[in-house]
Design a protein around this motif. Structure first.
Motif, short mmCIF file in Angstrom:
data_model
loop_
_atom_site.label_atom_id
_atom_site.label_comp_id
_atom_site.label_asym_id
_atom_site.label_seq_id
_atom_site.Cartn_x
_atom_site.Cartn_y
_atom_site.Cartn_z
N MET A 72 47.55 -26.29 20.78
CA MET A 72 46.43 -25.41 21.10
C MET A 72 46.60 -24.79 22.48
SD MET A 72 44.46 -25.47 18.44
CE MET A 72 42.79 -25.01 18.73
N LEU A 106 49.18 -16.48 27.78
CA LEU A 106 48.28 -15.44 28.27
C LEU A 106 48.00 -15.65 29.76
CD1 LEU A 106 45.71 -15.13 25.36
CD2 LEU A 106 47.57 -13.58 25.93
N ALA A 163 50.47 -14.12 32.34
CA ALA A 163 50.33 -12.70 32.67
C ALA A 163 49.24 -12.50 33.72
CB ALA A 163 50.02 -11.91 31.40
N VAL A 164 48.12 -13.20 33.53
CA VAL A 164 47.01 -13.03 34.47
C VAL A 164 47.40 -13.54 35.84
CG1 VAL A 164 44.68 -13.78 34.99
CG2 VAL A 164 45.28 -13.15 32.66
N TYR A 208 49.54 -11.27 37.67
CA TYR A 208 48.79 -10.15 38.20
C TYR A 208 48.09 -10.54 39.49
CZ TYR A 208 45.04 -6.99 39.07
OH TYR A 208 44.21 -6.15 39.71
N ILE A 212 53.93 -6.28 33.18
CA ILE A 212 52.63 -5.61 33.20
C ILE A 212 52.27 -5.23 34.62
CG2 ILE A 212 50.17 -5.98 32.81
CD1 ILE A 212 50.96 -7.82 30.49
N PHE A 253 52.67 -5.88 25.94
CA PHE A 253 51.49 -6.35 25.21
C PHE A 253 51.82 -6.65 23.76
CE2 PHE A 253 48.68 -4.30 28.54
CZ PHE A 253 48.24 -5.51 29.02
N MET A 286 53.76 -9.91 23.50
CA MET A 286 52.88 -11.02 23.80
C MET A 286 51.93 -11.27 22.65
SD MET A 286 51.72 -11.18 27.65
CE MET A 286 50.02 -11.11 27.67
N PHE A 287 51.41 -10.20 22.07
CA PHE A 287 50.47 -10.33 20.96
C PHE A 287 51.13 -11.05 19.80
CE2 PHE A 287 48.57 -8.38 17.08
CZ PHE A 287 47.34 -9.01 17.18
N VAL A 343 51.62 -14.80 20.73
CA VAL A 343 50.38 -15.57 20.85
C VAL A 343 49.68 -15.68 19.50
CG1 VAL A 343 48.11 -15.59 21.91
CG2 VAL A 343 50.10 -15.04 23.26
N LEU A 344 49.70 -14.59 18.71
CA LEU A 344 49.06 -14.64 17.40
C LEU A 344 49.74 -15.68 16.53
CD1 LEU A 344 46.92 -13.44 15.56
CD2 LEU A 344 48.60 -11.81 14.75
N ASN A 360 48.77 -19.07 17.73
CA ASN A 360 47.39 -19.40 17.39
C ASN A 360 47.27 -19.82 15.93
OD1 ASN A 360 45.80 -19.25 19.66
ND2 ASN A 360 45.58 -17.04 19.54
N SER A 418 44.15 -13.29 20.52
CA SER A 418 45.57 -13.28 20.86
C SER A 418 45.94 -12.11 21.76
CB SER A 418 46.41 -13.22 19.59
OG SER A 418 46.01 -14.22 18.70
N LEU A 453 44.16 -8.65 30.02
CA LEU A 453 44.58 -7.48 30.78
C LEU A 453 44.61 -6.24 29.91
CD1 LEU A 453 47.54 -9.14 32.63
CD2 LEU A 453 45.52 -8.25 33.71
#
Lengths: 481, 325
Positions: free
Chosen positions: A403, A410, A413-414, A417, A433, A454, A457-458, A461-462, A465, B156, B160
């Motif tokens: 999990m 994610l 990335a934050v 930044y 990014i 993006f 990453m999507f 992560v998808l 998940n 997901s 940002l």
């Protein structure tokens, strides 16, 4: 020819992979575990997600085989090696890596993004790219046609590989290819998602004897192979995702980012697990002042807002690294140390949640009959914790592991930044990014690096998940009740 | 209940002391003030005098925990631990590197932070709960399945992306609101609306899914079957029975964040140029202004502990059976 380089993060990653393989072999002999994993394997969605994850992991592993290339030998001198640390992925993508342009160029473009004064003219024009579309020569009229041809060639190649894989598998299992691909022949055998369960389908050729949903795997592989085919065919002559500020191919950067994301997602949990498990069980089982102390420790740590604690720790780590340049031989090593330190810090700030869960569960287990029987037989405290408590907590540990993964990818990335993420020289989704963000104000917009980062990453992560959900449903006794 | 609250507040003291010692250790023991000075002034070609001056200006020239040169009680007070860490308990955060008083700055920036955070929180809660109830009402239908798939997909996507994409679409393509900035009074609305909407959309996936799980767990209880057996329509069952009983798990996750709303959102505020506490923190991190980061850590943990206390109190309001002793 080459000198292998083993970075610390590589070593840890390989240890992790070895541990997973060992665990798989061990789990095959345990009935309960085999049943739970069987539920995951039967879940079509989970298998599709696992396929995508496997592709990402494969790329990440290729990118973890580091080496230093040998410099052209001078007669009489000992062999010398380049300072730059490369990986097997770099070697595979050496075309993409080396064909850099001067600065930004749009995806599939033949000209640079910005006007420049040319040598023998007074006007400012868009100069031609050095590599993108260079094979077209002066005649650009068939630019679109060339791309279309390459796309269809790539699709054909991808399809061919896919058909080969399917037929190889069918031959091995002894099923007809047509049976395997027949539409509607297979419904997901048992979907374990709460709320919507499908009736158990009849046995069909898409399932092996154990009921593994293999069809979703091949259905997922098809688009992946098509995309790979297109990327290879088009990437041979163009920059598929354009180039970034210093002219590097964005596709190359995206592929390189995968390793960083995977490392942060897995090593962080790995780092924190021993601590969380040890302290959680100790607090729950031993009780008394040990419990008080451990509870105090994690309440204190969790009362500090996560980002701030990470920021504070990373700032301090930066000072340590900057004031001790002599610790690191190459810049790759320094970046690697910083990545590992980030994992360590993220782990240190996030073990509290798991420890709390484990403590609560241990409190419950402690009162159960089998533990009391062990106590009555005179089994020692630590033996009870190791042999009776720990195995019954492993599902929580596993669920926490899967999990947390997507959240950490994610978070990277934050954090990058905010300026407390990985080393600016490390290629990651966050740094991609962050550098692309500066150019948003440009007109027309430079959107491609952002879009590439993006979307990669999507996808990652998808998939993570969806897989995590399936694992949780299969292992959480509450969900299956 | 008052006795309970007082006892909980007393429990908070050792935790705050722990936080304080931890940040002290992080900021002053792992790296000495000399290291920080060198870092701030640039690693190369730093004279010892410059370092001493930098330290003296900021009050870092004292010993860490024990000043043997001072007399009497000043042996303890004339130290970095006392002047920088212990003083935080009385709200004295010292000065930032640019010389401004941190406590005052925090007071000024609280307003804009709340202007963004409170509407985002309230609206987000409302939207997510209604959406989750809708999914539960249509459970095990195509609507429910597609809703859950949508939630997982939205979870997901990187936060940002919502901010960058929303700013680009609404401000740059449609020119509906300014890209960034802030102003006081009613003018603030046009700066606030986009961050709030983006905040709500960005958080909706995870929270809807979470509330849906809670509701589904609640809906399999016996009292729900009884309510249905009485002949109550599903709508009434959901709103009058399930929603009320699901309040306890919802409150557990929600109330604890209320006090931390003061802290603002780091990302939103810095992207939209809102002069709140979130952007203050980010600027401090980027400028490596340790005094500000240290103060925000302390304030953050005070607010978190306050949130835990509020959660307990809210239980008694939601469920009369809960007694705090």
């Amino acid at each position: 020819m080459i000198q292998p380089v083993l970075l610390w993060s590589d070593a840890l990653l390989f240890v992790l992979i070895a541990a997973i393989v060992a665990l798989v072999f061990w789990a095959r002999r345990q009935d309960a575990l085999r049943a739970a994993w069987g539920r995951v394997l039967k879940d079509g969605m989970a298998m599709a997600a696992a396929t995508v994850l496997a592709v990402f992991v494969l790329i990440g592993l290729l990118d973890s085989l580091h080496y230093r290339a040998r410099l052209p030998a001078q007669p009489g001198a000992a062999a010398r090696y380049a300072v730059e640390v490369l990986s097997a992925l770099d070697a595979l993508l050496s075309d993409l890596r080396q064909r850099s342009e001067k600065t930004y160029s749009a995806p599939l473009a033949t000209h640079l993004f910005a006007r420049e004064a040319l040598e023998n003219s007074t006007q400012r024009e868009f100069p031609r790219l050095k590599h993108g579309g260079a094979h077209l020569g002066a005649d650009l009229s068939n630019h679109e046609f060339d791309i279309a041809v390459r796309v269809s060639r790539g699709c054909a190649g991808g399809l061919l590989v896919w058909l080969l894989l399917v037929s190889a598998w069918c031959r091995w299992r002894g099923v007809a290819v047509v049976e395997m691909l027949k539409v509607g022949a297979c419904r997901p055998a048992v979907s374990t998602h709460p709320g919507f369960r499908f009736a158990a389908g009849e046995r069909n050729p898409q399932q092996t004897e154990s009921g593994t949903a293999i069809r979703p795997v091949f259905l997922t592989l098809l688009p992946i192979l098509l995309l790979f085919g297109i990327a290879i065919a088009v990437g041979g002559g163009y920059h598929v995702f354009g180039t970034d500020k210093v002219g590097q191919d964005v596709l190359y950067l995206s592929l390189k980012s995968i390793r960083t994301g995977l490392l942060i997602g897995t090593l962080t949990t790995l780092v924190m697990l021993p601590l969380a498990v040890l302290l959680g069980i100790l607090a729950g089982y031993v009780g008394g002042w040990v419990d008080d102390l451990i509870q105090y420790l994690y309440t204190t740590l969790s009362s500090i807002p996560g980002v701030l604690l990470i920021a504070a720790a990373v700032l301090m780590m930066q000072v340590v690294i900057d004031t001790h340049p002599e610790w690191f031989a190459t810049s790759a090593e320094r970046a690697d140390a910083r990545l590992l330190a980030l994992c360590l810090i993220l782990g240190m700030t996030s073990w509290t949640g798991v420890a709390r869960l484990l403590r609560g569960e241990t409190l419950k287990l402690r009162e159960l009959e089998f533990v009391q029987a062990a106590q009555a037989f005179g089994v020692g405290r630590f033996a009870i914790m190791r042999r009776h408590i720990l195995p019954n907590l492993m599902h929580i540990v596993l669920i926490a592991l899967v999990m947390d993964f997507s959240g950490l990818v994610l978070a990277e990335a934050v954090l990058s930044y905010v300026g407390v993420g990985v080393d600016p020289t490390t290629i990651s989704f966050g740094t991609m990014i962050n550098t692309a963000r500066m150019e948003l104000a440009r007109e027309p917009m430079v959107w491609w690096s952002l879009a590439a980062a993006f979307s990669f990453m999507f996808a990652l992560v998808l998939a993570a998940n969806l897989f995590a959900d399936a694992v949780r449903d299969a292992f959480d006794p509450r969900a299956s009740a | 209940m008052l006795a309970y609250i007082i006892r909980r507040l007393l429990y908070a003291i050792p935790i705050l002391i722990g936080v304080n010692l931890l940040t002290f250790a992080l900021f002053f023991v792992v790296n000495t003030p000399d290291d920080m000075a060198r870092m701030q002034l640039g690693v190369k070609r730093v004279t010892p005098e410059a370092i001493e001056k930098w330290k003296a200006e900021r009050g870092y020239d004292r010993p860490l925990v024990w000043n043997s040169a001072a007399a009497g009680g000043a042996k303890l007070t004339e130290t970095i631990l006392f002047s920088k860490s212990v003083r935080m308990f009385v709200g004295d955060f010292g000065r930032a590197d640019d010389g401004r008083d941190i406590a005052r700055e925090i007071g000024d920036r609280m307003g804009p932070s709340l202007a963004i955070a409170v509407p985002t929180f309230v609206l987000g809660l409302f939207v997510a709960i209604s959406f989750a109830l809708l999914l539960v009402f249509f459970r095990a239908t195509a609507l429910d399945i597609s809703g859950v798939v949508l939630c997982v997909a939205m979870m997901s996507i990187s936060g940002l992306f919502y901010i960058i994409g929303g700013q680009w679409l609404v401000s740059k393509v449609w020119h509906l609101v300014p890209i960034s900035g802030y102003s006081g009074g009613f003018d603030a609305a046009k700066f606030v609306i986009l961050p709030v909407i983006i905040g709500v959309i960005g958080g909706i996936g995870a929270s809807t899914r979470w509330y849906r799980t809670i509701f589904l767990e609640e809906i399999s209880r016996d009292y729900v079957r009884t309510a249905r057996a009485k002949g109550l329509p599903e709508r009434v069952v959901l709103f009058r029975h399930v929603l009320r009983n699901a309040l306890i798990p919802i409150l557990t996750g929600v109330v604890v964040v209320i006090p931390t709303l003061f802290m603002g959102s780091l990302l939103t505020e810095s992207f939209f140029g809102i002069p709140g506490l979130g952007s203050y923190t980010i600027d401090a991190i980027n400028a490596q202004d340790f005094a500000v980061v240290r103060s925000m850590v302390f304030i953050g943990s005070v607010l978190y502990i306050l949130g835990l206390l509020l959660t307990d109190i809210s239980y008694t309001l939601a469920d009369p059976r809960v007694r705090l002793q």
